[in-house]
Design an enzyme around this catalytic site. Structure first.
Site, PDB file in Angstrom:
ATOM      1  N   LEU A  66       0.825  -1.202   0.000  1.00 49.20           N
ATOM      2  CA  LEU A  66       0.000   0.000   0.000  1.00 49.20           C
ATOM      3  C   LEU A  66       0.866   1.262   0.000  1.00 49.20           C
ATOM      4  CD1 LEU A  66      -2.510  -1.371   2.646  1.00 49.20           C
ATOM      5  CD2 LEU A  66      -2.867  -1.249   0.170  1.00 49.20           C
TER       6      LEU A  66
ATOM      7  N   THR B 184       6.026   0.543   2.306  1.00 53.47           N
ATOM      8  CA  THR B 184       7.045   1.362   2.956  1.00 53.47           C
ATOM      9  C   THR B 184       6.333   2.474   3.708  1.00 53.47           C
ATOM     10  OG1 THR B 184       8.660   0.893   1.224  1.00 53.47           O
ATOM     11  CG2 THR B 184       9.078   2.812   2.620  1.00 53.47           C
TER      12      THR B 184
ATOM     13  N   LYS C 178      14.627   0.207   5.235  1.00 51.13           N
ATOM     14  CA  LYS C 178      14.221   0.678   3.899  1.00 51.13           C
ATOM     15  C   LYS C 178      14.307   2.201   3.811  1.00 51.13           C
ATOM     16  CE  LYS C 178      12.184   1.011  -0.143  1.00 51.13           C
ATOM     17  NZ  LYS C 178      10.784   0.635  -0.387  1.00 51.13           N
TER      18      LYS C 178
ATOM     19  N   LYS D  97       7.999  10.714  -0.844  1.00 52.92           N
ATOM     20  CA  LYS D  97       7.377  10.195   0.383  1.00 52.92           C
ATOM     21  C   LYS D  97       8.424   9.555   1.287  1.00 52.92           C
ATOM     22  CE  LYS D  97       6.125   6.143   0.906  1.00 52.92           C
ATOM     23  NZ  LYS D  97       5.622   4.758   0.840  1.00 52.92           N
TER      24      LYS D  97
END
Length: 304
Positions: free
Chosen positions: A67, A98, A173, A248
């Site tokens: 998502l 993430t 990540k 993001k």
């Protein structure tokens, strides 16, 4: 019997990941809020389900989510009709999104209270990696949950890392993608400078691949067309990994840095560059298209 998997979020990354699971002999049913994405999934022979209530049943053995943001993961897992209120205690939850670390921990804690195992398992490698099943997958969660998920993760990825407790996958990540965002800008600046110096770009690229200036954006994912076949720069910057998603992730990295009083000046500057790029309407382009604005629009090729 093949393992029953509910896969939620079959966009550019999720769809090929689900396809690889299907090819790996798993029973995969998929859902996405986008009718367009469901149509693409159907064309790739995935079994589509048009609502979550029909997808998430007590006989589902594994739920995998891919998502866009933490708010979406939180709603899908913890909302009024959330996943953790529907699956059995034997169901394994794998969130490949993430998202921010705290949301991962919050979802995992709620799942644990119900006796349900969960890992956060964000991926790196872009659409090409998802298609070729060569993703790098960073996992946060208990060793038991990690080992339970490992056979599925190996179908979708090549390098699987257990980073630590729940939330560590997303932490790793976020750190990785901050470095990636910085490196893409550095690669763009270096190639731009070579162009301004009237040096053959292909020769500079070959030199950098074999010298100390090498990086993943140079050797695998160059921001300039004509250097490596199959990269987004050779396909009008169709993602790939979009500039919006990089923006993001850089915001997540900036927020993480603030939360632990870490100084990340290059990460902050990379965020400013990508944020402006996205505000100018480029958020759906591949993140390597940032090369177009490095050095005052030095390139002589279009991105539209």
């Amino acid at each position: 019997m093949s393992q029953s998997i509910a896969f939620i979020g079959v966009g550019n990354m999720g769809c090929p990941m689900a396809v690889n699971l299907m090819k790996g002999g798993k029973s995969v049913k998929v859902f996405d809020v986008s009718k367009k994405m469901l149509g693409i999934a159907k064309d790739r022979n995935l079994e589509i389900i048009e609502n979550l209530d029909d997808l998430i049943t007590t006989d589902v053995e594994t739920v995998i989510t891919m998502l866009p943001e933490g708010k979406h993961s939180k709603d899908v897992y913890l909302g009024e009709s959330g996943i953790i209120n529907k699956v059995s205690k034997n169901c394994l939850l794998i969130d490949c999104s993430t998202i921010d670390i705290q949301t991962s921990i919050e979802i995992g804690k709620k799942a644990s209270e119900k006796g349900i195992e969960m890992i956060d398992a964000p991926v790196s490698g872009g659409v090409m990696g998802a298609q070729k099943a060569t993703l790098n997958i960073m996992v946060g969660g208990s060793k038991k949950a990690y080992e339970k998920a490992l056979p599925l993760l190996k179908i979708m990825g090549k390098n699987i890392f257990h980073a630590g407790d729940l939330g560590s996958g997303n932490g790793a990540k976020i750190c990785n993608n901050m470095a990636l965002g910085i490196a893409m800008i550095a690669a763009s600046e270096s190639l731009m400078l070579a162009k301004r110096l009237n040096i053959d770009i292909k020769k500079v690229h070959e030199i950098m691949k074999n010298a100390s200036g090498n990086s993943w954006p140079i050797s695998v994912y160059p921001p300039l067309p004509g250097l490596i076949d199959g990269t987004p720069s050779n396909n009008n910057y169709r993602p790939g990994f979009s500039a919006g998603m990089m923006n993001k992730d850089l915001k997540l990295a900036n927020d993480c840095a603030k939360s632990v009083n870490a100084e990340t000046p290059l990460g902050k500057m990379a965020l400013e560059i990508y944020d402006q790029f996205c505000k100018e309407g480029n958020d759906t382009k591949d993140f390597s298209a940032i090369s177009k604005v490095i050095g005052g629009n030095a390139w002589d090729y279009p991105i539209d």
